[in-house]
Design a protein around this motif. Structure first.
Motif, PDB file in Angstrom:
ATOM      1  N   VAL A 769      27.251  40.998  64.308  1.00 22.98           N
ATOM      2  CA  VAL A 769      28.461  41.572  63.724  1.00 22.98           C
ATOM      3  C   VAL A 769      28.207  41.646  62.227  1.00 22.98           C
ATOM      4  O   VAL A 769      28.036  40.617  61.565  1.00 22.98           O
ATOM      5  CB  VAL A 769      29.707  40.707  64.002  1.00 22.98           C
ATOM      6  CG1 VAL A 769      30.927  41.310  63.305  1.00 22.98           C
ATOM      7  CG2 VAL A 769      29.943  40.558  65.499  1.00 22.98           C
ATOM      8  N   ALA A 770      28.149  42.867  61.685  1.00 24.17           N
ATOM      9  CA  ALA A 770      27.938  43.064  60.247  1.00 24.17           C
ATOM     10  C   ALA A 770      29.237  43.569  59.628  1.00 24.17           C
ATOM     11  O   ALA A 770      29.942  44.393  60.221  1.00 24.17           O
ATOM     12  CB  ALA A 770      26.800  44.055  60.010  1.00 24.17           C
ATOM     13  N   PHE A 771      29.528  43.081  58.423  1.00 20.51           N
ATOM     14  CA  PHE A 771      30.820  43.365  57.794  1.00 20.51           C
ATOM     15  C   PHE A 771      30.612  43.597  56.308  1.00 20.51           C
ATOM     16  O   PHE A 771      29.893  42.835  55.634  1.00 20.51           O
ATOM     17  CB  PHE A 771      31.762  42.187  58.033  1.00 20.51           C
ATOM     18  CG  PHE A 771      33.089  42.308  57.353  1.00 20.51           C
ATOM     19  CD1 PHE A 771      33.997  43.301  57.717  1.00 20.51           C
ATOM     20  CD2 PHE A 771      33.474  41.394  56.365  1.00 20.51           C
ATOM     21  CE1 PHE A 771      35.233  43.399  57.103  1.00 20.51           C
ATOM     22  CE2 PHE A 771      34.707  41.491  55.747  1.00 20.51           C
ATOM     23  CZ  PHE A 771      35.594  42.483  56.111  1.00 20.51           C
ATOM     24  N   ARG A 772      31.212  44.661  55.796  1.00 19.16           N
ATOM     25  CA  ARG A 772      31.189  44.937  54.364  1.00 19.16           C
ATOM     26  C   ARG A 772      32.622  45.195  53.913  1.00 19.16           C
ATOM     27  O   ARG A 772      33.364  45.929  54.560  1.00 19.16           O
ATOM     28  CB  ARG A 772      30.307  46.130  54.040  1.00 19.16           C
ATOM     29  CG  ARG A 772      30.326  46.543  52.562  1.00 19.16           C
ATOM     30  CD  ARG A 772      29.293  47.604  52.288  1.00 19.16           C
ATOM     31  NE  ARG A 772      27.943  47.070  52.449  1.00 19.16           N
ATOM     32  CZ  ARG A 772      26.847  47.827  52.510  1.00 19.16           C
ATOM     33  NH1 ARG A 772      26.941  49.147  52.452  1.00 19.16           N
ATOM     34  NH2 ARG A 772      25.672  47.285  52.650  1.00 19.16           N
ATOM     35  N   PHE A 773      32.973  44.585  52.794  1.00 22.62           N
ATOM     36  CA  PHE A 773      34.356  44.720  52.314  1.00 22.62           C
ATOM     37  C   PHE A 773      34.353  44.945  50.807  1.00 22.62           C
ATOM     38  O   PHE A 773      33.655  44.245  50.062  1.00 22.62           O
ATOM     39  CB  PHE A 773      35.162  43.459  52.635  1.00 22.62           C
ATOM     40  CG  PHE A 773      36.584  43.502  52.173  1.00 22.62           C
ATOM     41  CD1 PHE A 773      37.562  44.106  52.956  1.00 22.62           C
ATOM     42  CD2 PHE A 773      36.959  42.969  50.943  1.00 22.62           C
ATOM     43  CE1 PHE A 773      38.881  44.156  52.539  1.00 22.62           C
ATOM     44  CE2 PHE A 773      38.272  43.025  50.511  1.00 22.62           C
ATOM     45  CZ  PHE A 773      39.245  43.622  51.315  1.00 22.62           C
ATOM     46  N   LYS A 774      35.140  45.931  50.396  1.00 23.44           N
ATOM     47  CA  LYS A 774      35.368  46.162  48.960  1.00 23.44           C
ATOM     48  C   LYS A 774      36.847  46.424  48.794  1.00 23.44           C
ATOM     49  O   LYS A 774      37.390  47.377  49.358  1.00 23.44           O
ATOM     50  CB  LYS A 774      34.543  47.347  48.458  1.00 23.44           C
ATOM     51  CG  LYS A 774      34.686  47.598  46.961  1.00 23.44           C
ATOM     52  CD  LYS A 774      33.748  48.712  46.518  1.00 23.44           C
ATOM     53  CE  LYS A 774      33.907  49.027  45.043  1.00 23.44           C
ATOM     54  NZ  LYS A 774      33.588  47.900  44.157  1.00 23.44           N
ATOM     55  N   GLY A 775      37.504  45.564  48.057  1.00 26.61           N
ATOM     56  CA  GLY A 775      38.955  45.683  47.895  1.00 26.61           C
ATOM     57  C   GLY A 775      39.330  46.132  46.505  1.00 26.61           C
ATOM     58  O   GLY A 775      38.766  45.673  45.508  1.00 26.61           O
ATOM     59  N   GLU A 781      40.031  40.155  38.539  1.00 20.77           N
ATOM     60  CA  GLU A 781      40.111  38.723  38.799  1.00 20.77           C
ATOM     61  C   GLU A 781      40.775  38.441  40.148  1.00 20.77           C
ATOM     62  O   GLU A 781      40.301  37.618  40.926  1.00 20.77           O
ATOM     63  CB  GLU A 781      40.889  38.027  37.673  1.00 20.77           C
ATOM     64  CG  GLU A 781      40.963  36.502  37.856  1.00 20.77           C
ATOM     65  CD  GLU A 781      41.715  35.833  36.730  1.00 20.77           C
ATOM     66  OE1 GLU A 781      42.008  34.634  36.863  1.00 20.77           O
ATOM     67  OE2 GLU A 781      42.022  36.504  35.725  1.00 20.77           O
ATOM     68  N   HIS A 782      41.862  39.136  40.444  1.00 23.44           N
ATOM     69  CA  HIS A 782      42.546  38.922  41.716  1.00 23.44           C
ATOM     70  C   HIS A 782      41.721  39.443  42.880  1.00 23.44           C
ATOM     71  O   HIS A 782      41.764  38.884  43.989  1.00 23.44           O
ATOM     72  CB  HIS A 782      43.930  39.581  41.698  1.00 23.44           C
ATOM     73  CG  HIS A 782      44.939  38.821  40.905  1.00 23.44           C
ATOM     74  ND1 HIS A 782      45.099  38.974  39.556  1.00 23.44           N
ATOM     75  CD2 HIS A 782      45.840  37.877  41.282  1.00 23.44           C
ATOM     76  CE1 HIS A 782      46.053  38.177  39.117  1.00 23.44           C
ATOM     77  NE2 HIS A 782      46.540  37.484  40.161  1.00 23.44           N
ATOM     78  N   THR A 842      46.853  33.065  42.649  1.00 24.37           N
ATOM     79  CA  THR A 842      46.918  32.624  41.245  1.00 24.37           C
ATOM     80  C   THR A 842      45.674  31.872  40.790  1.00 24.37           C
ATOM     81  O   THR A 842      45.470  31.711  39.594  1.00 24.37           O
ATOM     82  CB  THR A 842      48.140  31.714  41.045  1.00 24.37           C
ATOM     83  OG1 THR A 842      48.036  30.586  41.926  1.00 24.37           O
ATOM     84  CG2 THR A 842      49.429  32.478  41.326  1.00 24.37           C
ATOM     85  N   GLY A 843      44.854  31.360  41.726  1.00 23.72           N
ATOM     86  CA  GLY A 843      43.679  30.603  41.312  1.00 23.72           C
ATOM     87  C   GLY A 843      42.914  30.049  42.499  1.00 23.72           C
ATOM     88  O   GLY A 843      43.312  30.169  43.659  1.00 23.72           O
ATOM     89  N   GLN A 844      41.791  29.392  42.195  1.00 27.36           N
ATOM     90  CA  GLN A 844      40.898  28.907  43.240  1.00 27.36           C
ATOM     91  C   GLN A 844      41.542  27.839  44.103  1.00 27.36           C
ATOM     92  O   GLN A 844      41.307  27.773  45.313  1.00 27.36           O
ATOM     93  CB  GLN A 844      39.608  28.347  42.596  1.00 27.36           C
ATOM     94  CG  GLN A 844      38.534  27.956  43.591  1.00 27.36           C
ATOM     95  CD  GLN A 844      38.045  29.124  44.418  1.00 27.36           C
ATOM     96  OE1 GLN A 844      37.951  30.247  43.923  1.00 27.36           O
ATOM     97  NE2 GLN A 844      37.737  28.864  45.690  1.00 27.36           N
TER      98      GLN A 844
END
Length: 865
Positions: A769-775, A781-782, A842-844
């Motif tokens: 299963v190969a997956f590529r994501f670009k949001g 930063e978000h 908001t953060g890690q």
């Protein structure tokens, strides 16, 4: 290549849909070739590392299949994208050019001479074979008496194979031989022997043989003949003479025909040739790593001597008591076959190894002399004994190592040498304490105050002695469970790892080498063929163990100490180390060839697909080529269709409750039969297992899709239409290319872009299963926070991922079908729930908390998805 490129570009311009299907077909064939290549490499490695014992013909067959399969694999990758892999073929061609000469054996010579007189064989060892060459030297170089005779050469054997077109047929059967499948070995060997026995003699060979027989029997001088094997390698154990080769003797493996009338020599020759393919002979040759053509059969034809007595003489007795060196003579009345066959108990005479050998000890069997009741007589008189001892020492000096000499004596008292070969010997003390020598080379007597028997009994203290007696035929210690061999029991039924207890020693027991731990025989001789071979292999053998079959119980755990002639109850831990001190593993022709071949076959240097060295140029083995083609094949499928959706002209719209334009192109078996002819289909029309799994995640009850808002590729919409375009355009929609077990999906919503490429079938090694994501949509930063969330969840699910800026690539591979389908469902949920996630992050610390919550809900029990 130019033709492929032109065709590819033509399809790309005018028939992108056909190109898409061709790429998919090439990919599926690539996966089949990939599987086959890996299986073939594994089979070669099993042979290389001794896990499987097979004939060289099997190696040749595997290498041919591997080179063809790797070539096919490369061709299918090139077909997927011809312009991208122009340097693959030269790299493969270079590897194959280096491999081919290493895997090729020399072409055998099949021309004359087909017959050589015994006086002419000294300079023609490869033509005459081991037995005839040694006997020729006894006659020419030493001048000892030998019977008259000639040899039918190995080139006659090759001419016979060529005349009957037998070599390729024999190789095909030999390629199917496995020593761990004895029943199959028997059947294959029977078929090979039938082929040989049914062959016709080449006219030139038949004429040469007829003329030689006529010359030998002229005037009735030799009414009966001995037709004996003299294969190359037979009786040629250079290792016994201090060499470093893979020394073999083939003792007792081939047939000899005695008392043959001149008219039957032709058929006798064929029977000796056929014995080359007897199960025990094939098994022996395979264990020593010799190819069939490396042990061709020459045949020695000798005038028969009317033997009053016969036997063997060892110039260095291999089973001497203690550490005293001596000559050993073993004699029986009549022909020696009863001795070397292990069925007769001989008279034994031991003499000093000096210029004038002195009789040290004699053990004569009581035999009633014909016509004189109540009296017994020894087989040999003292002058004959001393003559044999003198001959043995002369032959040892000539050949440069201890000799195993067969002899016979006629009714007139004349003695003849009928065979001399290097002795296969084992130390009576095996790997136990060795003598330490002082500067003058003298052993320290104090180091050997204990005898071998006392040493063993000290280690075995507390273990009952089940049997004591017999004679050591081959030294060593073995632990195992007793198997009592019935006289009518086939050897193939003997379980592996046992101590075999039998009535007598037979040459056929060679087929059990590597399967049994030790052999205990109630009858037989230390001078038998099997005893000789057992010493080569370091297999402990006791003979003359009368009563052993009564005293030992089937399945009983025992320790056999052949050197002390004792069998203990249970496993004697103190002797376990000695039991493991078997004969050292020797090099062999096959092993040496594999050492040269396998570096071009199995090492894997291309381990990181992201490395700049992951190119055909750095492929140093066929395994590297296989790895490269598989990785690049999957990568080509990942970019199956460009972002504009070229090739989807015949795709069907997927009508669902999800506010998303989705198109489906069925390659093969991806939709149900009822969907045929429909312009639009629904989820119930889907048959692709990967697509159904992904769709199950996208439509999970926890995924909420906003009503009335069309989810498409807004970034592309902005670029192509400046905000005014057709919302239903395929250029903005999501799509899936699918088959029953394959899915390539491009999922587009908002400013997000994801590609899922998956194969989920019964073949675990092919699944991925190969997956590529670009949001997009949010600030950088978000976007990175959302990417961190997805990467962490996928890592917990077993994916391997890499990130570059706001682009994530992840892969889950080589797992069973069900696990891959579960990961696809998980991906669907991730895609559905992370559409707007970046806006709230908001953060890690928050990312970590969200990962824990998500995993607790969906990851801990993926069977429930």
């Amino acid at each position: 290549m130019l033709g492929q490129l032109f065709r590819h570009w033509t399809y790309q311009l005018f028939a992108p849909g056909a190109l898409l299907r061709e790429r998919y077909d090439s990919f599926r064939r690539l996966l089949e070739d990939d599987k086959r290549c890996l299986e073939l490499i594994t089979a070669l490695e099993e042979i290389r590392y001794g896990q499987v014992q097979a004939d060289w013909a099997k190696l040749e067959s595997l290498l041919r299949a591997l080179t063809w399969s790797v070539g096919s694999l490369a061709r299918h990758l090139v077909a997927m994208n011809p312009g991208q892999y122009m340097d693959l073929e030269p790299s493969l061609r270079d590897l194959l050019a280096r491999l081919e000469p290493l895997a090729r054996l020399p072409t055998p010579y099949a021309g004359p001479p087909y017959v050589l007189p015994l006086e002419q064989v000294v300079g023609a060892r490869d033509q005459a074979g081991g037995k005839a060459w040694h006997l020729g030297r006894v006659l020419v170089d030493v001048g000892l008496p030998v019977p008259q005779g000639f040899v039918v050469t190995t080139s006659a054997f090759f001419a016979f194979l060529e005349h009957n077109d037998l070599a390729p047929r024999l190789d095909e059967l030999l390629s199917r031989v496995r020593l761990d499948e004895p029943e199959r070995l028997d059947a294959l060997c029977a078929e090979m022997q039938d082929m040989v026995l049914g062959g016709a003699l080449p006219p030139a060979v038949e004429q040469a043989l007829s003329e030689a027989v006529a010359g030998l029997t002229a005037g009735g001088a030799a009414p009966r003949l001995a037709v004996r094997s003299s294969a190359v390698g037979e009786d040629a154990s250079e290792i016994a003479c201090g060499g470093d080769d893979s020394g073999v003797s083939f003792a007792g493996q081939y047939e000899s025909e005695l008392g043959v009338v001149p008219a039957d020599v032709r058929q006798a020759w064929l029977r000796v040739l056929a014995s080359k393919y007897a199960p025990r002979a094939v098994a022996y040759r395979v264990r020593y790593g010799l190819a069939d053509r490396e042990a061709p059969m020459a045949v020695l034809v000798l005038a028969m001597v009317q033997s009053k007595s016969s036997g063997v003489v060892y110039s260095l007795d291999p089973v001497a008591e203690g550490r005293r060196e001596r000559i050993g003579i073993y004699a029986v009345p009549g022909l020696g076959e009863r001795l070397v066959g292990g069925s007769s108990v001989p008279d034994m005479f031991y003499l000093s190894r000096t210029d004038n050998p002195v009789l040290l000890k004699s053990v004569a069997q009581r035999r009633v002399q014909e016509g004189v009741p109540g009296r017994s007589t020894a087989v040999l008189d003292l002058p004959s004994i001393k003559t044999l001892a003198d001959w043995a020492m002369v032959l040892e000096r000539i050949f440069g190592c201890p000799q195993d000499v067969e002899w016979c004596q006629d009714d007139e008292g004349e003695m003849y040498v009928i065979q001399s070969r290097p002795l296969q010997a084992a130390s009576a003390f095996g790997e136990r304490a060795q003598p330490q020598a002082d500067e003058g080379g003298r052993a320290q007597a104090a180091d050997f105050a204990e005898s071998a028997e006392e040493f063993a009994e000290g280690l075995a203290k507390g273990h009952a002695v089940l049997f004591r007696g017999g004679l050591m035929a081959a030294g060593g210690v073995a632990l195992g469970r007793v198997h009592l061999l019935r006289d009518d029991e086939p050897l193939r039924s003997v379980p592996g790892g046992t101590v075999l207890v039998c009535g007598t020693l037979s040459p056929d027991l060679v087929s059990l080498l590597g399967r049994v731990k030790a052999v205990v025989a109630e009858r037989g001789s230390r001078a038998s063929h099997f005893a000789s071979v057992a010493r080569e292999f370091g297999l402990p053998v006791l003979v003359g163990a009368v009563g052993a079959r009564t005293m030992l119980r089937p399945g009983q755990a025992v320790t056999v100490d052949a050197e002390s002639r004792v069998i203990y109850e249970g496993s004697v831990e103190g002797l376990r180390e000695a039991a493991q001190s078997r004969a050292p593993r020797r090099s062999s022709p096959m092993a040496r060839r594999l050492e040269a071949i396998m570096p071009l076959v199995s090492p894997l240097a291309l381990t990181d697909p992201q490395s700049p060295r992951f190119t055909p140029r750095f492929c140093s083995s066929l395994h590297d080529i296989v790895r490269f083609c598989h990785e690049k094949g999957v990568a080509e499928m990942f970019s199956l269709v460009d972002r504009g959706g070229r090739g989807l002209a015949r795709a069907k719209r997927l009508r669902t409750g999800v506010p998303m334009d989705f198109y489906v192109l069925d390659l093969h078996g991806g939709t149900r039969a009822k969907a045929s002819g429909k312009a639009e289909i629904g989820p119930s029309d889907l048959a692709s297992r990967p697509m159904l799994a992904l769709w199950q995640g996208l439509t999970h009850q926890d995924v909420v899709w906003a009503k009335g808002l069309k989810h498409l590729d807004w970034e592309a919409f902005d670029q192509v239409s400046a905000g005014v375009g057709v919302l239903g355009s395929k250029e903005l929609a999501s799509y899936a290319v699918l088959s029953d077990d394959y899915l390539h999906a491009m999922v587009r919503f908002g400013y997000h872009f994801a590609v899922v490429d998956a194969l989920c079938c019964e073949r675990e090694d092919a699944n991925y299963v190969a997956f590529r994501f670009k949001g997009g949509g949010a600030d950088f930063e978000h976007r990175l926070l959302r990417l961190a969330f997805i990467a962490e969840v996928l890592q917990r699910a077993g994916f391997v991922s890499t990130s570059r800026s706001d682009l994530l690539d992840a892969r889950y591979s080589r797992q069973d079908e069900q696990k891959c389908l579960q990961r696809l469902t998980l991906l669907g949920i991730i895609l559905g729930q992370t559409r707007l996630m970046d806006m709230a992050m908001t953060g890690q610390t928050q990312v970590e908390a969200m990962v824990e919550e998500f995993w607790k809900r969906y990851g801990t029990d993926m069977n429930a998805l």
